[in-house]
Scaffold this active site. Structure first.
Site, PDB file in Angstrom:
ATOM      1  N   GLY A  45       0.765  -1.244   0.000  1.00 30.36           N
ATOM      2  CA  GLY A  45       0.000   0.000   0.000  1.00 30.36           C
ATOM      3  C   GLY A  45       0.790   1.285   0.000  1.00 30.36           C
ATOM      4  O   GLY A  45       0.275   2.320   0.420  1.00 30.36           O
ATOM      5  N   HIS A  94       2.019  -9.109  -9.979  1.00 32.41           N
ATOM      6  CA  HIS A  94       0.551  -9.171  -9.869  1.00 32.41           C
ATOM      7  C   HIS A  94      -0.009  -7.779 -10.094  1.00 32.41           C
ATOM      8  O   HIS A  94       0.489  -6.809  -9.516  1.00 32.41           O
ATOM      9  CB  HIS A  94       0.142  -9.668  -8.481  1.00 32.41           C
ATOM     10  CG  HIS A  94      -1.326  -9.546  -8.229  1.00 32.41           C
ATOM     11  ND1 HIS A  94      -2.275 -10.014  -9.104  1.00 32.41           N
ATOM     12  CD2 HIS A  94      -2.021  -8.987  -7.198  1.00 32.41           C
ATOM     13  CE1 HIS A  94      -3.486  -9.768  -8.631  1.00 32.41           C
ATOM     14  NE2 HIS A  94      -3.357  -9.141  -7.478  1.00 32.41           N
ATOM     15  N   HIS A  96      -3.867  -5.493 -11.411  1.00 34.31           N
ATOM     16  CA  HIS A  96      -5.286  -5.508 -11.776  1.00 34.31           C
ATOM     17  C   HIS A  96      -5.426  -4.785 -13.114  1.00 34.31           C
ATOM     18  O   HIS A  96      -6.346  -3.989 -13.304  1.00 34.31           O
ATOM     19  CB  HIS A  96      -6.129  -4.833 -10.694  1.00 34.31           C
ATOM     20  CG  HIS A  96      -6.193  -5.584  -9.406  1.00 34.31           C
ATOM     21  ND1 HIS A  96      -7.358  -5.804  -8.713  1.00 34.31           N
ATOM     22  CD2 HIS A  96      -5.225  -6.211  -8.686  1.00 34.31           C
ATOM     23  CE1 HIS A  96      -7.106  -6.501  -7.616  1.00 34.31           C
ATOM     24  NE2 HIS A  96      -5.815  -6.751  -7.568  1.00 34.31           N
ATOM     25  N   ASP A 119       3.705 -16.008 -29.699  1.00 33.77           N
ATOM     26  CA  ASP A 119       5.107 -15.607 -29.532  1.00 33.77           C
ATOM     27  C   ASP A 119       5.549 -15.683 -28.068  1.00 33.77           C
ATOM     28  O   ASP A 119       6.745 -15.731 -27.784  1.00 33.77           O
ATOM     29  CB  ASP A 119       5.311 -14.169 -30.032  1.00 33.77           C
ATOM     30  CG  ASP A 119       5.433 -14.085 -31.553  1.00 33.77           C
ATOM     31  OD1 ASP A 119       5.775 -15.090 -32.189  1.00 33.77           O
ATOM     32  OD2 ASP A 119       5.171 -12.992 -32.101  1.00 33.77           O
ATOM     33  N   HIS A 168     -10.506 -12.134  -9.827  1.00 37.61           N
ATOM     34  CA  HIS A 168      -9.437 -11.329  -9.244  1.00 37.61           C
ATOM     35  C   HIS A 168      -8.644 -10.605 -10.346  1.00 37.61           C
ATOM     36  O   HIS A 168      -9.028  -9.509 -10.752  1.00 37.61           O
ATOM     37  CB  HIS A 168      -8.565 -12.248  -8.379  1.00 37.61           C
ATOM     38  CG  HIS A 168      -7.633 -11.532  -7.476  1.00 37.61           C
ATOM     39  ND1 HIS A 168      -7.294 -12.010  -6.236  1.00 37.61           N
ATOM     40  CD2 HIS A 168      -6.945 -10.379  -7.623  1.00 37.61           C
ATOM     41  CE1 HIS A 168      -6.442 -11.156  -5.666  1.00 37.61           C
ATOM     42  NE2 HIS A 168      -6.225 -10.172  -6.491  1.00 37.61           N
ATOM     43  N   TYR A 226      14.697 -15.856 -33.774  1.00 39.38           N
ATOM     44  CA  TYR A 226      14.259 -14.470 -33.613  1.00 39.38           C
ATOM     45  C   TYR A 226      15.266 -13.743 -32.730  1.00 39.38           C
ATOM     46  O   TYR A 226      15.808 -14.322 -31.804  1.00 39.38           O
ATOM     47  CB  TYR A 226      12.869 -14.431 -32.963  1.00 39.38           C
ATOM     48  CG  TYR A 226      12.347 -13.038 -32.729  1.00 39.38           C
ATOM     49  CD1 TYR A 226      11.556 -12.405 -33.687  1.00 39.38           C
ATOM     50  CD2 TYR A 226      12.649 -12.354 -31.557  1.00 39.38           C
ATOM     51  CE1 TYR A 226      11.071 -11.127 -33.481  1.00 39.38           C
ATOM     52  CE2 TYR A 226      12.176 -11.062 -31.352  1.00 39.38           C
ATOM     53  CZ  TYR A 226      11.391 -10.456 -32.309  1.00 39.38           C
ATOM     54  OH  TYR A 226      10.913  -9.186 -32.103  1.00 39.38           O
TER      55      TYR A 226
END
Lengths: 231, 231, 231, 231
Positions: A45, A94, A96, A119, A168, A226
């Protein structure tokens, strides 16, 4: 302690914001030091604008805080499950992010609709089942990790570097925190494209296996051609 | 008079623009000073670029202008209803932000489709009924406040910090003007995600109560463990 | 060698990023020098931020590397097929731009829904058929070029300056690398508009031939009167 | 000659780009000088980055070029029809802005779905019928103006400050070029909101007349009380 990794994890967290994957504090990146078995992760936070490398928190794989004056991200137990279970993983993210979260909320995995997807992800980006009441009420963040591991069964984590947690949002990973961010950005774009692909052609199906093989393997297989890697 | 609050309300108004919630003058933020019972609010129809803290208007809860050379926002009576009726509210924001307005225009509340939503709103973001002709033709801005209060009946304002006014747009609130902006930004993102979630899965339903409880309470309950607050 | 063209191709590659058509390294631009019969193209997998004009790679139309210390884009064989087959083409661009890729993934050509489209494309932006397994497993990048040529049969490349490769993404071209970028940007915007046009009116059909003629020819015909060209 | 108006029209054209309404040269703004009966308009096909006030072209209402070394916008005849037919109009803007163009391509007018719309447009933003072949093949740009005038019959131009030309895109107007830009920006946002409102609620209808009256008239009627105008 782990000063270099702290800088890397701090940079990765800032890049989440720069790339538009997070609003306010809605995301976190961590990095794993294989030698010491320790994890560096964002504190819980704290605004990205105020973060400094020294604010990064160090925990061990059992979740004990080893260093840092701030409390680690509330999602730390989920990260730890993945570091314990997935081999070859050195960074986890992680967020959102908008479109990946939309697929998570809809409870659907993202089919391999094109070569952009192929890819980076060797097949569907899976979506977990919903957590059971007992799992939510128990060790919720551990159980979030467990359901990811359960869903990834039969898939190779380094070949499917991200997942959607139902209701989530997305988790992504890579060889380090930067690559985990990279895969988070890719996943967000794939999610956006796939959403509209479904709208435009309701009968659309995943690409053929042969095309999936071709694209994934020209970048990731032992005969990859590549980039500049084997020039 | 209330110089500190004027600066805060001015900053909150500017942040509405910075965060992309307003076009031109389509929004306003206010703040409430509990001690004096006075409200500081943006003047009506002034461009954000030209606003200064001293332009903020001071009114009392009955709507009398106490200070300021400019006319207050035309939405002032709506703000005042909410300050009078909702306890624990120190800031209010009204915008026509794109996605929240889309839900308002569609006349639908936003279901709790995911944990992003559950982290801030303890259940659906409700949408009011349409105003009756007599309400529109009467004290329109008061009636807008009244229909918000009517719709919030049975909900705790600090647990559901925003609402959609049918055919109109969102109002959000918080402990001060900054938090009201914060909730306005969150609401806009939830509205965008929810719009596309519906498109992707037409049978999707709200998340389970247990997951809603878990997420809302880990941030807001007395046993909250998100962030650094209780470390 | 071809220093001027290298600068132009380098600029065109950077513009792909500036215009929002590419994420990371997901795109490439090339230019053709008619006199020498040589092609200048972006190196494979190098970040745009690190590119310099001297990094551009020179190849001949048969695919032999003539100059440059880096490996050329893995899509080079596709570019070469188009330079060999399409007359009047001096620049080619390939991207995975969001909306054009969505149409590619959906396997649909973009109908001429409006005059914005008709100003640049003389009719539908076609989408190729899917490649067959043997084509994917064979000389994949050559076959990508071949299926583009097959799909363009009966169309004039300078009048239809772009195409969608099914399951993959767009290619665009022009008289030089800059114009190829320009057509890539236009194609992306047309794709976005067309996606939502379909959603808003499920019965919508292409515009009348007479309107297509009017718009395309007022910009491109011998009696063109748009712009300052013949003033 | 008309130096002040040239600067204003130049600024208005630049603002089209700054506000995201135009790609490349896809738009134009003009202004009308009531006293002299002359119109100042952007030259055709010149990049916004290179425009200077002195490049603006002066024409009379019959279309004769009175000043300027460049050819005026190819849409000039359309602007002139509107200046001749609509009283109270001092500025006109034409763009291919994304969402307004989508409605134009879909051939649908934008219903009054909310108060954001009602604050600026007194009812639906109409969409013209398609042009007939003879109109396209004849004086196309004049006929575009004529079909706008035909569609506006029974509407007051200053109360409905914009329209969608079927298969083409939006025109907006106002008391001067700046207000025409303003209405173009508003129209684009209304178009975006309305597109998704339809998707979210397929049965949605226009707001009640009483709410339309309330919002339009509190800003535009003789008893207007929005803004600082009559304080």
């Amino acid at each position: 302690m782990l000063e270099e990794l702290k800088v890397q994890v701090w940079e990765a967290n800032l890049e989440l914001q720069k790339r538009g994957l997070v609003l306010y504090t809605w995301g976190n990146a961590s990095g794993f030091d294989k030698e010491s078995g320790l994890v560096v992760i964002k504190p819980s936070g704290v605004e990205y604008e105020k973060l400094e490398p020294k604010d990064m928190v160090v925990v061990d794989l059992a979740g004990n805080q080893v260093e840092g004056g701030l409390r680690p991200s509330s999602d730390t137990p989920t990260h730890l499950v993945l570091y314990r279970e997935f081999s070859g993983i050195g960074g986890i993210v992680h967020t959102h992010s908008t479109y990946a979260t939309i697929w998570s909320q809809a409870g659907r995995g993202i089919p391999t609709f094109g070569t952009t997807h192929a890819d980076y992800f060797y097949g569907e980006v899976p979506c977990t089942r919903k957590l059971k009441s007992a799992e939510v009420e128990g060790s919720y963040e551990d159980e979030t990790g467990n359901v990811i591991v359960e869903t990834m069964k039969g898939r190779v984590p380094v070949h499917v570097p991200g997942i959607l947690v139902a209701n989530h949002g997305p988790f992504s990973w890579g060889k380090d925190a930067h690559e985990a961010v990279y895969h988070g950005v890719v996943l967000e774009e794939l999610a956006k494209m796939a959403l509209h692909t479904c709208a435009l052609n309701k009968e659309i199906e995943a690409i053929d296996q042969v095309l999936l093989d071709k694209h994934f393997l020209r970048k990731h297989g032992k005969n990859a051609y590549y980039g500049q890697g084997t020039l």
